[in-house]
Design a protein around this motif. Structure first.
Motif, PDB file in Angstrom:
ATOM      1  N   VAL A  82       0.751  -1.347   0.094  1.00  0.00           N
ATOM      2  CA  VAL A  82      -0.109  -0.052  -0.023  1.00  0.00           C
ATOM      3  C   VAL A  82       0.837   1.169  -0.082  1.00  0.00           C
ATOM      4  O   VAL A  82       0.601   2.218  -0.768  1.00  0.00           O
ATOM      5  CB  VAL A  82      -0.837  -0.026   1.259  1.00  0.00           C
ATOM      6  CG1 VAL A  82      -1.782   1.306   1.241  1.00  0.00           C
ATOM      7  CG2 VAL A  82      -1.901  -1.090   0.940  1.00  0.00           C
ATOM      8  N   ARG A  83       2.020   1.242   0.610  1.00  0.00           N
ATOM      9  CA  ARG A  83       2.781   2.587   0.663  1.00  0.00           C
ATOM     10  C   ARG A  83       3.393   2.614  -0.703  1.00  0.00           C
ATOM     11  O   ARG A  83       3.611   3.665  -1.050  1.00  0.00           O
ATOM     12  CB  ARG A  83       3.992   2.031   1.766  1.00  0.00           C
ATOM     13  CG  ARG A  83       3.459   2.155   3.309  1.00  0.00           C
ATOM     14  CD  ARG A  83       4.571   2.318   3.972  1.00  0.00           C
ATOM     15  NE  ARG A  83       4.063   3.062   5.495  1.00  0.00           N
ATOM     16  CZ  ARG A  83       4.894   3.231   6.294  1.00  0.00           C
ATOM     17  NH1 ARG A  83       6.308   2.710   6.510  1.00  0.00           N
ATOM     18  NH2 ARG A  83       4.735   3.891   7.523  1.00  0.00           N
ATOM     19  N   MET A  84       3.687   1.550  -1.357  1.00  0.00           N
ATOM     20  CA  MET A  84       4.263   1.720  -2.585  1.00  0.00           C
ATOM     21  C   MET A  84       3.167   2.234  -3.829  1.00  0.00           C
ATOM     22  O   MET A  84       3.450   3.080  -4.327  1.00  0.00           O
ATOM     23  CB  MET A  84       4.797   0.171  -3.355  1.00  0.00           C
ATOM     24  CG  MET A  84       5.990  -0.350  -2.469  1.00  0.00           C
ATOM     25  SD  MET A  84       6.467  -1.918  -2.878  1.00  0.00           S
ATOM     26  CE  MET A  84       7.217  -1.575  -4.456  1.00  0.00           C
ATOM     27  N   ILE A  85       1.893   1.734  -3.479  1.00  0.00           N
ATOM     28  CA  ILE A  85       0.905   1.999  -4.344  1.00  0.00           C
ATOM     29  C   ILE A  85       0.778   3.435  -4.227  1.00  0.00           C
ATOM     30  O   ILE A  85       0.621   4.442  -5.173  1.00  0.00           O
ATOM     31  CB  ILE A  85      -0.406   1.212  -4.214  1.00  0.00           C
ATOM     32  CG1 ILE A  85      -0.199  -0.087  -4.497  1.00  0.00           C
ATOM     33  CG2 ILE A  85      -1.634   1.957  -4.671  1.00  0.00           C
ATOM     34  CD1 ILE A  85      -1.357  -0.828  -4.069  1.00  0.00           C
ATOM     35  N   LYS A  86       0.699   4.154  -2.891  1.00  0.00           N
ATOM     36  CA  LYS A  86       0.341   5.312  -2.683  1.00  0.00           C
ATOM     37  C   LYS A  86       1.487   6.271  -3.299  1.00  0.00           C
ATOM     38  O   LYS A  86       1.540   7.433  -3.571  1.00  0.00           O
ATOM     39  CB  LYS A  86       0.219   5.610  -1.171  1.00  0.00           C
ATOM     40  CG  LYS A  86      -1.029   5.104  -0.545  1.00  0.00           C
ATOM     41  CD  LYS A  86      -1.199   5.226   0.954  1.00  0.00           C
ATOM     42  CE  LYS A  86      -1.432   6.468   1.484  1.00  0.00           C
ATOM     43  NZ  LYS A  86      -1.357   6.743   3.032  1.00  0.00           N
ATOM     44  N   SER A  87       2.804   5.657  -3.064  1.00  0.00           N
ATOM     45  CA  SER A  87       3.868   6.574  -3.761  1.00  0.00           C
ATOM     46  C   SER A  87       3.835   6.688  -5.203  1.00  0.00           C
ATOM     47  O   SER A  87       4.039   7.768  -5.815  1.00  0.00           O
ATOM     48  CB  SER A  87       5.093   5.907  -3.263  1.00  0.00           C
ATOM     49  OG  SER A  87       6.252   6.362  -3.811  1.00  0.00           O
ATOM     50  N   PHE A  88       3.457   5.704  -5.764  1.00  0.00           N
ATOM     51  CA  PHE A  88       3.232   5.838  -7.215  1.00  0.00           C
ATOM     52  C   PHE A  88       2.108   6.829  -7.765  1.00  0.00           C
ATOM     53  O   PHE A  88       2.071   7.596  -8.732  1.00  0.00           O
ATOM     54  CB  PHE A  88       2.871   4.452  -7.929  1.00  0.00           C
ATOM     55  CG  PHE A  88       4.172   3.525  -8.052  1.00  0.00           C
ATOM     56  CD1 PHE A  88       5.421   4.015  -8.379  1.00  0.00           C
ATOM     57  CD2 PHE A  88       4.299   2.163  -7.333  1.00  0.00           C
ATOM     58  CE1 PHE A  88       6.481   3.089  -8.534  1.00  0.00           C
ATOM     59  CE2 PHE A  88       5.204   1.484  -7.425  1.00  0.00           C
ATOM     60  CZ  PHE A  88       6.476   2.021  -8.030  1.00  0.00           C
ATOM     61  N   ILE A  89       1.148   6.862  -6.852  1.00  0.00           N
ATOM     62  CA  ILE A  89      -0.112   7.803  -7.121  1.00  0.00           C
ATOM     63  C   ILE A  89       0.449   9.147  -6.691  1.00  0.00           C
ATOM     64  O   ILE A  89       0.250  10.103  -7.726  1.00  0.00           O
ATOM     65  CB  ILE A  89      -1.205   7.430  -6.167  1.00  0.00           C
ATOM     66  CG1 ILE A  89      -1.628   6.076  -6.434  1.00  0.00           C
ATOM     67  CG2 ILE A  89      -2.183   8.681  -6.216  1.00  0.00           C
ATOM     68  CD1 ILE A  89      -2.824   5.745  -5.758  1.00  0.00           C
ATOM     69  N   ALA A  90       1.036   9.436  -5.648  1.00  0.00           N
ATOM     70  CA  ALA A  90       1.535  10.718  -5.390  1.00  0.00           C
ATOM     71  C   ALA A  90       2.603  11.065  -6.661  1.00  0.00           C
ATOM     72  O   ALA A  90       2.934  12.560  -6.758  1.00  0.00           O
ATOM     73  CB  ALA A  90       2.403  10.822  -4.035  1.00  0.00           C
ATOM     74  N   GLN A  91       3.279  10.318  -6.770  1.00  0.00           N
ATOM     75  CA  GLN A  91       4.256  10.841  -8.230  1.00  0.00           C
ATOM     76  C   GLN A  91       3.588  10.825  -9.636  1.00  0.00           C
ATOM     77  O   GLN A  91       4.558  11.030 -10.554  1.00  0.00           O
ATOM     78  CB  GLN A  91       5.398   9.601  -8.210  1.00  0.00           C
ATOM     79  CG  GLN A  91       6.317   9.588  -7.003  1.00  0.00           C
ATOM     80  CD  GLN A  91       7.313   8.797  -7.039  1.00  0.00           C
ATOM     81  OE1 GLN A  91       8.299   8.555  -7.840  1.00  0.00           O
ATOM     82  NE2 GLN A  91       7.362   7.571  -6.378  1.00  0.00           N
ATOM     83  N   ASP A  92       2.300  10.657  -9.656  1.00  0.00           N
ATOM     84  CA  ASP A  92       1.669  10.875 -10.816  1.00  0.00           C
ATOM     85  C   ASP A  92       1.786   9.864 -11.732  1.00  0.00           C
ATOM     86  O   ASP A  92       1.798  10.197 -13.263  1.00  0.00           O
ATOM     87  CB  ASP A  92       1.807  12.486 -11.405  1.00  0.00           C
ATOM     88  CG  ASP A  92       0.775  12.881 -12.239  1.00  0.00           C
ATOM     89  OD1 ASP A  92      -0.364  12.520 -11.946  1.00  0.00           O
ATOM     90  OD2 ASP A  92       0.803  13.492 -13.169  1.00  0.00           O
ATOM     91  N   TYR A  93       2.044   8.630 -11.535  1.00  0.00           N
ATOM     92  CA  TYR A  93       2.377   7.567 -12.516  1.00  0.00           C
ATOM     93  C   TYR A  93       1.122   7.337 -13.201  1.00  0.00           C
ATOM     94  O   TYR A  93       0.904   6.805 -14.331  1.00  0.00           O
ATOM     95  CB  TYR A  93       2.768   6.277 -11.934  1.00  0.00           C
ATOM     96  CG  TYR A  93       4.426   6.324 -11.573  1.00  0.00           C
ATOM     97  CD1 TYR A  93       5.064   5.605 -12.818  1.00  0.00           C
ATOM     98  CD2 TYR A  93       5.130   6.951 -10.824  1.00  0.00           C
ATOM     99  CE1 TYR A  93       6.563   5.734 -12.655  1.00  0.00           C
ATOM    100  CE2 TYR A  93       6.246   6.937 -10.509  1.00  0.00           C
ATOM    101  CZ  TYR A  93       6.970   6.064 -11.605  1.00  0.00           C
ATOM    102  OH  TYR A  93       8.514   6.064 -11.267  1.00  0.00           O
ATOM    103  N   ILE A  94      -0.199   7.557 -12.764  1.00  0.00           N
ATOM    104  CA  ILE A  94      -1.501   7.244 -13.209  1.00  0.00           C
ATOM    105  C   ILE A  94      -2.488   8.155 -13.334  1.00  0.00           C
ATOM    106  O   ILE A  94      -3.609   7.810 -13.858  1.00  0.00           O
ATOM    107  CB  ILE A  94      -2.124   5.977 -12.522  1.00  0.00           C
ATOM    108  CG1 ILE A  94      -2.663   6.295 -11.129  1.00  0.00           C
ATOM    109  CG2 ILE A  94      -1.052   4.689 -12.523  1.00  0.00           C
ATOM    110  CD1 ILE A  94      -3.546   5.227 -10.474  1.00  0.00           C
TER     111      ILE A  94
END
Length: 351
Positions: A132-144
């Motif tokens: 979940v921490r990885m998912i939230k990090s990717f979201i915060a970095q605007d990957y999707i």
């Protein structure tokens, strides 16, 4: 050094919380209360210097100011009364999910936390898993891009068993669990969906529940929810204790990509790239003991900033969970009719 009193020394207390407490990192367990003498005998092996009681009330009375935090690990039917007693005795509380089981209790907890000046912290531990921490990090970095849709699927061949010494099937018994899989796994799915959607407020829910496992338990083993949020965001949540296999899946779809998690494997995809990672989330370990330290550190941070709005965030999140579950059960009695999710009156700034 925070002095901890554990109430309910079942599976999650023994295997989920105790490994962290045993390391003695700024905490010391000074008391354990459980109505089962066999469980107290086992607790003595882990905490030989602690004191042991057959009720929380006895522990509160004898330990008094020698106790700082009460860690409540009982079935949900006891949560509200134990939290209320702990607060009135002057203790901060950590409590397993669901924090409470109805909105009347939830409203009272807001009042009690304020009048007692004590923190109430729900064990929403999945948000501290590596995945979940990885998912939230990717979201915060605007990957999707902006997350718009979440799908969560939790399949188990049966419910998690409690300890052999005390009602191993309590999760399927309404007098202890209050509900079935919706009450047990629903909280995790609902707060995770809200995290993935950047804390958008919930608006309404549609839910159907049933029992398909061929047993005589008086609670549901399957639930399917649709949840609507502000700005048109959606979540689909499917939960089952009647599956032929065990799996945990998350799908987060954004404006220009998606993230897919299946058990420990994570896929991130957008127009420019697609890659796969092993999240090492250990989602198939039901104790989730490796996530507890991070959660407890967050509890300590909220405690250190008790007078700041950020300290209210866990309680607000718990309100969203309880409100959504209450609305979901109401919806299920009306064949999935869309039902409004009540919002809390209190406000705090999301971090």
């Amino acid at each position: 050094m925070l002095k901890i009193g554990i109430v309910g020394f079942g599976y999650i207390a023994q295997h989920g919380h105790t490994p962290f407490y045993k390391r003695g990192e700024s905490v010391q367990v000074v008391g354990v209360a459980d109505c089962c003498e066999a469980r107290l005998s086992l607790a003595k092996e882990y905490f030989p210097d602690a004191k042991f009681f057959l009720s929380a009330q006895e522990m509160f009375q004898e330990l008094g100011p020698a106790l700082d935090v009460v860690d409540i690990c009982t079935p949900p039917s006891h949560h509200y009364s134990l939290i209320a007693e702990a607060l009135s005795s002057g203790y901060h509380t950590i409590c397993e999910k669901p924090l409470v089981t109805d909105l009347g209790q939830m409203s009272e907890l807001f009042r009690l936390s304020q009048t007692s000046a004590r923190l109430i912290y729900p064990c929403h531990n999945y948000q501290f898993s590596p995945a979940v921490r990885m998912i939230k990090s990717f979201i915060a970095q605007d990957y999707i891009g902006t997350p718009q849709r979440v799908v969560i699927r939790t399949c188990r061949p049966t419910h998690a068993k409690g300890v052999a010494e005390w009602r191993p099937d309590w999760r399927r018994q309404r007098e202890h669990a209050v509900g079935g899989i919706l009450m047990d796994h629903g909280p995790h799915s609902l707060y995770l969906a809200q995290h993935f959607l950047n804390h958008l407020p919930l608006e309404k829910v549609s839910c159907n529940i049933g029992s398909f496992g061929g047993n005589d338990f008086n609670t549901e083993d399957t639930a399917q929810l649709e949840v609507m949020y502000e700005q048109g965001a959606q979540a689909m949540i499917y939960l089952s204790w009647a599956s032929t296999y065990r799996t945990t899946k998350y799908l987060i779809v954004g404006t220009h990509g998606y993230i897919e998690f299946t058990d420990d494997m994570l896929i991130v995809s957008n127009a420019d790239q697609r890659f796969m990672l092993d999240s090492k989330a250990e989602v198939n370990d039901p104790s989730h003991h490796n996530w507890y330290k991070s959660m407890f550190i967050d509890f300590q941070e909220k405690l250190a900033h008790f007078n700041d709005p950020v300290a209210l965030l866990p309680l607000l999140e718990a309100h969203s969970v309880v409100a959504a579950i209450s609305a979901a059960y109401a919806s299920a009695t009306r064949m999935g009719e869309w039902t409004t999710v009540e919002r809390p009156a209190a406000k705090a700034q999301q971090s």
